[in-house]
Scaffold this motif. Sequence first.
Motif, PDB file in Angstrom:
ATOM      1  N   HIS A 159       0.815  -1.211   0.000  1.00  0.00           N
ATOM      2  CA  HIS A 159       0.000   0.000   0.000  1.00  0.00           C
ATOM      3  C   HIS A 159       0.850   1.264   0.000  1.00  0.00           C
ATOM      4  CE1 HIS A 159      -3.385  -2.622   1.940  1.00  0.00           C
ATOM      5  NE2 HIS A 159      -2.989  -3.061   0.756  1.00  0.00           N
ATOM      6  N   LEU A 160       1.928   1.267   0.768  1.00  0.00           N
ATOM      7  CA  LEU A 160       2.800   2.445   0.808  1.00  0.00           C
ATOM      8  C   LEU A 160       3.454   2.703  -0.547  1.00  0.00           C
ATOM      9  CD1 LEU A 160       4.128   4.724   2.414  1.00  0.00           C
ATOM     10  CD2 LEU A 160       5.904   3.100   3.121  1.00  0.00           C
ATOM     11  N   SER A 161       3.850   1.649  -1.242  1.00  0.00           N
ATOM     12  CA  SER A 161       4.494   1.838  -2.544  1.00  0.00           C
ATOM     13  C   SER A 161       3.525   2.426  -3.557  1.00  0.00           C
ATOM     14  CB  SER A 161       5.066   0.510  -3.058  1.00  0.00           C
ATOM     15  OG  SER A 161       4.062  -0.467  -3.185  1.00  0.00           O
ATOM     16  N   HIS A 162       2.247   2.059  -3.469  1.00  0.00           N
ATOM     17  CA  HIS A 162       1.263   2.651  -4.375  1.00  0.00           C
ATOM     18  C   HIS A 162       1.034   4.129  -4.052  1.00  0.00           C
ATOM     19  CE1 HIS A 162       0.379  -1.485  -5.561  1.00  0.00           C
ATOM     20  NE2 HIS A 162      -0.270  -0.979  -6.595  1.00  0.00           N
ATOM     21  N   ILE A 163       0.952   4.460  -2.773  1.00  0.00           N
ATOM     22  CA  ILE A 163       0.796   5.868  -2.398  1.00  0.00           C
ATOM     23  C   ILE A 163       1.999   6.675  -2.867  1.00  0.00           C
ATOM     24  CG2 ILE A 163       0.666   7.464  -0.442  1.00  0.00           C
ATOM     25  CD1 ILE A 163      -0.837   5.214   1.065  1.00  0.00           C
ATOM     26  N   SER A 164       3.196   6.130  -2.678  1.00  0.00           N
ATOM     27  CA  SER A 164       4.415   6.832  -3.103  1.00  0.00           C
ATOM     28  C   SER A 164       4.398   7.098  -4.602  1.00  0.00           C
ATOM     29  CB  SER A 164       5.649   5.999  -2.742  1.00  0.00           C
ATOM     30  OG  SER A 164       5.738   5.803  -1.361  1.00  0.00           O
ATOM     31  N   ALA A 165       3.970   6.103  -5.362  1.00  0.00           N
ATOM     32  CA  ALA A 165       3.918   6.268  -6.817  1.00  0.00           C
ATOM     33  C   ALA A 165       2.899   7.332  -7.217  1.00  0.00           C
ATOM     34  CB  ALA A 165       3.592   4.931  -7.483  1.00  0.00           C
ATOM     35  N   PHE A 166       1.702   7.269  -6.619  1.00  0.00           N
ATOM     36  CA  PHE A 166       0.679   8.265  -6.936  1.00  0.00           C
ATOM     37  C   PHE A 166       1.154   9.678  -6.591  1.00  0.00           C
ATOM     38  CE2 PHE A 166      -2.550   4.753  -6.854  1.00  0.00           C
ATOM     39  CZ  PHE A 166      -3.145   5.025  -8.072  1.00  0.00           C
ATOM     40  N   MET A 167       1.769   9.838  -5.431  1.00  0.00           N
ATOM     41  CA  MET A 167       2.184  11.177  -4.999  1.00  0.00           C
ATOM     42  C   MET A 167       3.416  11.666  -5.771  1.00  0.00           C
ATOM     43  SD  MET A 167      -0.113  12.286  -3.015  1.00  0.00           S
ATOM     44  CE  MET A 167      -1.204  11.363  -4.129  1.00  0.00           C
ATOM     45  N   LEU A 168       4.293  10.764  -6.180  1.00  0.00           N
ATOM     46  CA  LEU A 168       5.403  11.173  -7.045  1.00  0.00           C
ATOM     47  C   LEU A 168       4.858  11.664  -8.379  1.00  0.00           C
ATOM     48  CD1 LEU A 168       8.357  11.448  -7.850  1.00  0.00           C
ATOM     49  CD2 LEU A 168       8.349   9.003  -8.450  1.00  0.00           C
ATOM     50  N   GLY A 169       3.919  10.908  -8.945  1.00  0.00           N
ATOM     51  CA  GLY A 169       3.303  11.327 -10.198  1.00  0.00           C
ATOM     52  C   GLY A 169       2.599  12.667 -10.052  1.00  0.00           C
TER      53      GLY A 169
END
Length: 283
Positions: free
Chosen positions: A183-193
């Motif tokens: 879940h954290l990796s998905h949040i990180s990806a969304f927020m980086l984008g």
Amino acid sequence: MKNIYVIGVGLIGGSIAKDIKRLTPAITIHGIDKNPEHLEEALALNIIDKKAVLTDVVNADIVIVTIPVDACVVLLPEILDLVSDETLVMESGSTKLDICKAVENHPKRRNFLATHPIAGTEFSGPKAAIEGLFKGKTNIICEVEKTAFKLQEKALTIFKIMDMRIRYMNPEAHDKHIAYVSHLSHISAFMLGKTVIEKEKNERDIFDLAGSGFASTVRLAKSSPKMWTPIFKQNKDNVIETLNEYINNLTAFKKRMEADDFDAIFDDMESTNHIKDILNGIE
């Protein structure tokens, strides 16, 4: 075991169906999906053999539920109401605690098995389904002791077809650990984008300057918000805990940058390089 009903014929459900059809062609795969276009695609792509509706699960040997976790909480009790005493009902959601609680007092709780195959891509829909997606991957099973033994055996037959490794875990532990590693990796990806899109207003600059590092890091931001928002909602407490720790590390990194403490930055990165040994062999 002749009739398997897959509810939700997207990436996960479609990939499961492909594996079963390829390795056990005598089984008939029935598809159920609220999106009629998905059913037509799945039929055209030979992912399923027949279209079906929810009430048809009365004829099922196995029901595999691969829908968003919020819908799963609502639908699972209805499915258990319909199926026979000999039917196995499995789901594959990325959270487990709320799903297990939704059926904990159901008269047919013994027919249900909570699973989470740790595999997937950032794509969705029947066209995203992949043969062999689960080969060598881990499948988390929760509260196995609450499922009838003969139905556990049915599930293990399916997992063997898919060539998956099995790990047993309680729902609370599953949700806590998966918050960190998924879940954290998905949040990180969304927020980086989000950060890049907001800063780089010229889309051509993003396209021209983005290297493979950016593309691989932000890949998960292409995942379906309809699927991931309910996951974050159901696992809210664990996700907030992981975010606090992540933000603390980001803040510490920023402070070291401001202090020109690049020796500490080097040490942090060098110690974190150990992750490559932990993840060795994972594609």
